[in-house]
Design an enzyme around this catalytic site. Structure first.
Site, mmCIF file in Angstrom:
data_model
loop_
_atom_site.group_PDB
_atom_site.id
_atom_site.type_symbol
_atom_site.label_atom_id
_atom_site.label_comp_id
_atom_site.label_asym_id
_atom_site.label_seq_id
_atom_site.Cartn_x
_atom_site.Cartn_y
_atom_site.Cartn_z
ATOM 1 C CD GLU A 116 -10.841 34.045 4.902
ATOM 2 O OE1 GLU A 116 -9.791 33.440 5.268
ATOM 3 O OE2 GLU A 116 -10.944 35.009 4.090
ATOM 4 C CE LYS B 172 -9.849 31.028 2.422
ATOM 5 N NZ LYS B 172 -9.193 31.852 1.183
#
Length: 299
Positions: free
Chosen positions: A180, A217
């Site tokens: 992420e 993400k």
């Protein structure tokens, strides 16, 4: 974890429709999450009471009839939740065994100070022990967050290199990492940062061994379908989107314009639910949130 359960979880993430619920607010973000839920800081005296209250909030969400594997593929927990139980089962096992929701664990220790327009992750001593604990509790994957604020080449390279370095450690433990590198939605250079990030991610993905897969993400991009190459990359199991401070309505709208990306919303998921609501009101509010995010994730 038994390979049978692992295969079932992998199959669910790979082939079923739905989204990932991010229930992983940790120490720094917990007071805000509780405040949005209608619990003021005056209602708890210390960290122990605070974490007990946030676990009660998460338990109420996860045990709600609205929350199940029909629309939710997975849920991200943080370590404190992993160490607690829901209805007599470890939280991660409750998710999978009772709700058919794949458990993930947030493993980062927060962000270092900003340098070169980014915040890399703080060191993670004890990561191997945490991963071993996650495996023992039937967790499927992990999540770790860095933040990109400016379109700085060196900064973005550092963020992505660190994410993949730790990601390989997670893969070696038998877990699937969610990488992420969040681009701040308020960045004055958001589009330029996204272009640099995509190039760097593709470079790192291309270097992974054949057959290895990670999840990504990412912040919802300025240009619809900007991350399509990542969605289609053979080394990517799934690309999930963070809400990043957008309202749920805005996040859902942006998500619906990005084919193949699914939601992994935190604050946008719990927007509107309150400790003060009756169970019927709570379930109805949560159901409406889940349905909206589910529909936006179908595009």
């Amino acid at each position: 974890m038994a390979s049978q359960a692992l295969e079932a979880m992998l199959g669910k993430i790979k082939t079923e429709n739905g989204f990932i619920a991010a229930l992983d607010q940790s120490g720094g973000s917990t007071p805000k999450a509780l405040r949005l839920y209608g619990v003021e800081e005056s209602e708890y005296a210390n960290d122990d009471e605070m974490f007990a209250m946030v676990h009660a909030m998460r338990t109420r969400i996860v045990t709600s009839a609205a929350f199940n594997g029909d629309r939710i593929l997975g849920a991200i927990l943080f370590e404190n939740t992993l160490d607690r139980e829901i209805d007599g089962l470890p939280s991660s096992q409750y998710l999978w065994q009772k709700k058919n929701v794949v458990p993930f664990l947030k493993v980062d220790k927060g962000l270092a100070d900003e340098e070169n327009g980014v915040q890399v992750m703080k060191p993670m001593p004890g990561l191997d022990e945490l991963l071993a604990k996650a495996v023992a509790k039937d967790v499927f994957g992990t999540k770790m967050r860095s933040v990109i604020k400016l379109a700085n080449v060196d900064g973005i390279k550092a963020v992505v290199a660190q994410q993949f370095e730790v990601g390989k450690q997670i893969l070696a433990a038998g877990l699937v990492p969610i990488i992420e590198p969040e681009v701040d939605i308020n960045s004055p250079e958001k589009s330029q940062a996204e272009a640099l990030l995509k190039a760097e991610l593709i470079s790192q993905l291309n270097q992974l061994e054949a057959g290895v897969q990670v999840m990504l993400k990412l912040t919802l991009p300025d240009t619809a379908n900007f991350y399509k190459e990542l969605v289609d990359h053979p080394a990517v199991l799934k690309v999930v989107a963070l809400s990043g401070g957008y309202s749920r309505a805005d996040a859902n709208q942006k998500l619906s314009e990005n084919n193949g990306m699914i939601a992994s919303f935190s604050r946008a998921l719990t927007e509107g639910v309150s400790a003060k609501q009756s169970d019927a009101e709570f379930d109805a509010t949560l159901n409406e949130a889940i349905e909206g995010i589910y529909q936006a994730s179908l595009s």
